[in-house]
Design a protein around this motif. Structure first.
Motif, mmCIF file in Angstrom:
data_model
loop_
_atom_site.group_PDB
_atom_site.id
_atom_site.type_symbol
_atom_site.label_atom_id
_atom_site.label_comp_id
_atom_site.label_asym_id
_atom_site.label_seq_id
_atom_site.Cartn_x
_atom_site.Cartn_y
_atom_site.Cartn_z
ATOM 1 N N ASN A 1 0.850 -1.190 0.000
ATOM 2 C CA ASN A 1 0.000 0.000 0.000
ATOM 3 C C ASN A 1 0.887 1.241 0.000
ATOM 4 N N PRO A 2 0.951 1.967 -1.124
ATOM 5 C CA PRO A 2 1.836 3.144 -1.214
ATOM 6 C C PRO A 2 1.302 4.397 -0.516
ATOM 7 N N ASP A 3 0.113 4.314 0.045
ATOM 8 C CA ASP A 3 -0.481 5.489 0.704
ATOM 9 C C ASP A 3 0.392 5.912 1.902
ATOM 10 N N PRO A 4 0.803 7.209 1.979
ATOM 11 C CA PRO A 4 1.643 7.686 3.097
ATOM 12 C C PRO A 4 1.008 7.449 4.468
ATOM 13 N N GLU A 5 -0.301 7.630 4.563
ATOM 14 C CA GLU A 5 -0.983 7.410 5.833
ATOM 15 C C GLU A 5 -0.937 5.938 6.230
ATOM 16 N N SER A 6 -1.026 5.077 5.228
ATOM 17 C CA SER A 6 -0.951 3.645 5.493
ATOM 18 C C SER A 6 0.448 3.262 5.982
ATOM 19 N N LYS A 7 1.465 3.939 5.445
ATOM 20 C CA LYS A 7 2.836 3.683 5.870
ATOM 21 C C LYS A 7 3.028 4.066 7.332
#
Length: 300
Positions: free
Chosen positions: A66-72
């Motif tokens: 998942n490349p989403d920053p929030e997911s990171k």
């Protein structure tokens, strides 16, 4: 009235400070979040349930999936929560911090000991501590020595020695400037370097006296001491040989309770007289003490 007013201000302030301190004791683990909530498990969950919840969330929020920053960011929090709860010791500490948030300093100390204590090499800490202590010891010795030198330079005896050295260097011709009351400052500095200042109780600092060096040489010192005692026993207890001047001097100094540094300043003729009395033998020591008491009374 002023006291009551001060108390009224202090109590709310104290409560506020305590409230601010209580929060970090729990939040140091998963910041403002609850570690169990991050993994979606209850506080009674077993290790298998915690492990399954972590793998499920890691597959969903891993940066590769998942490349989403929030997911990171969430993945980092989940991974941290899993690191805390997967280990029984750290989980027990976290549960205790939740149940006892008022024990701020105890909980904080346990946290940092668990996470950083095992990463610190005790040997490195010990060596660093020895180096710091030795450094402070060396600086303190130089400070004491310089203070003693400054005090000695103000004494008439030192000034007389300096004056005599000046006369020797100038061939008996004194400096007539400034009413012949002061020696030229530059010449004074040059001459003072030639004078050997042996100050009782403030010897020139030496690295061999430092705590770290002595600790490093401890095996050698102990070996040398054991060898000395062995030779002493063989020479004087077994062979019954007469005491040498150095050994008799040691026995005399020990009998009188005089430190080695102080014994160095005793006049040689006085040392010879004391050694001849054989004060390490009890009758001779008692006779010497009685003699000193009579001498003290006579002077009174």
């Amino acid at each position: 009235m002023e006291t009551l007013a001060a108390i009224r201000w202090c109590v709310p302030t104290l409560i506020l400070v305590v409230a601010l301190l209580i929060q970090p004791s729990v939040s140091i683990y998963c910041e403002e979040d609850d570690c169990y909530d991050l993994l979606g498990v209850s506080q009674t969950a077993n290790s298998s349930e915690i492990k399954k919840a972590y793998y499920k969330l890691s597959l969903k929020h891993h940066p590769d999936k998942n490349p989403d920053p929030e997911s990171k960011k969430l993945f980092v929090k989940v991974a941290n929560a899993y690191e805390i709860l997967k280990d029984e010791a750290t989980r027990e500490q976290y549960d205790y911090a939740i149940a006892h948030p008022e024990e701020v300093f105890y909980n904080t100390a346990r946290y940092y000991h668990a996470y950083y204590g095992h990463k610190t090499d005790t040997r490195a800490v010990l060596v660093g501590l020895i180096l710091v202590v030795s450094g402070f010891q060396y600086l303190n010795q130089w400070t004491r020595y310089n203070q003693a030198i400054d005090m000695v330079k103000k004494t008439p005896a030192y000034k007389n020695k300096l004056k005599a050295l000046e006369l020797e260097r100038t061939g008996g011709v004194t400096n007539k400037k400034k009413g012949n009351k002061q020696i030229n400052k530059k010449m004074e500095e040059d001459l003072s370097k030639e004078l050997e200042l042996d100050i009782k109780g403030a010897e020139k600092p030496s690295i061999w006296e430092l705590f770290g060096i002595r600790l490093l040489l401890l095996p050698y010192t102990l070996g040398k001491l054991l060898l000395w005692y062995g030779c002493w026993f063989w020479r004087y207890q077994v062979k019954k040989a007469p005491y040498s001047w150095e050994d008799a001097s040691y026995l005399t100094r020990r009998s009188l309770g005089v430190p080695f540094q102080s014994w160095r300043y005793v006049d040689e003729s006085r040392k010879d007289d004391l050694i001849e009395r054989r004060l390490w033998e009890k009758p001779n020591m008692e006779s010497y003490v009685a003699e000193m008491r009579k001498e003290s009374k006579r002077r009174r």
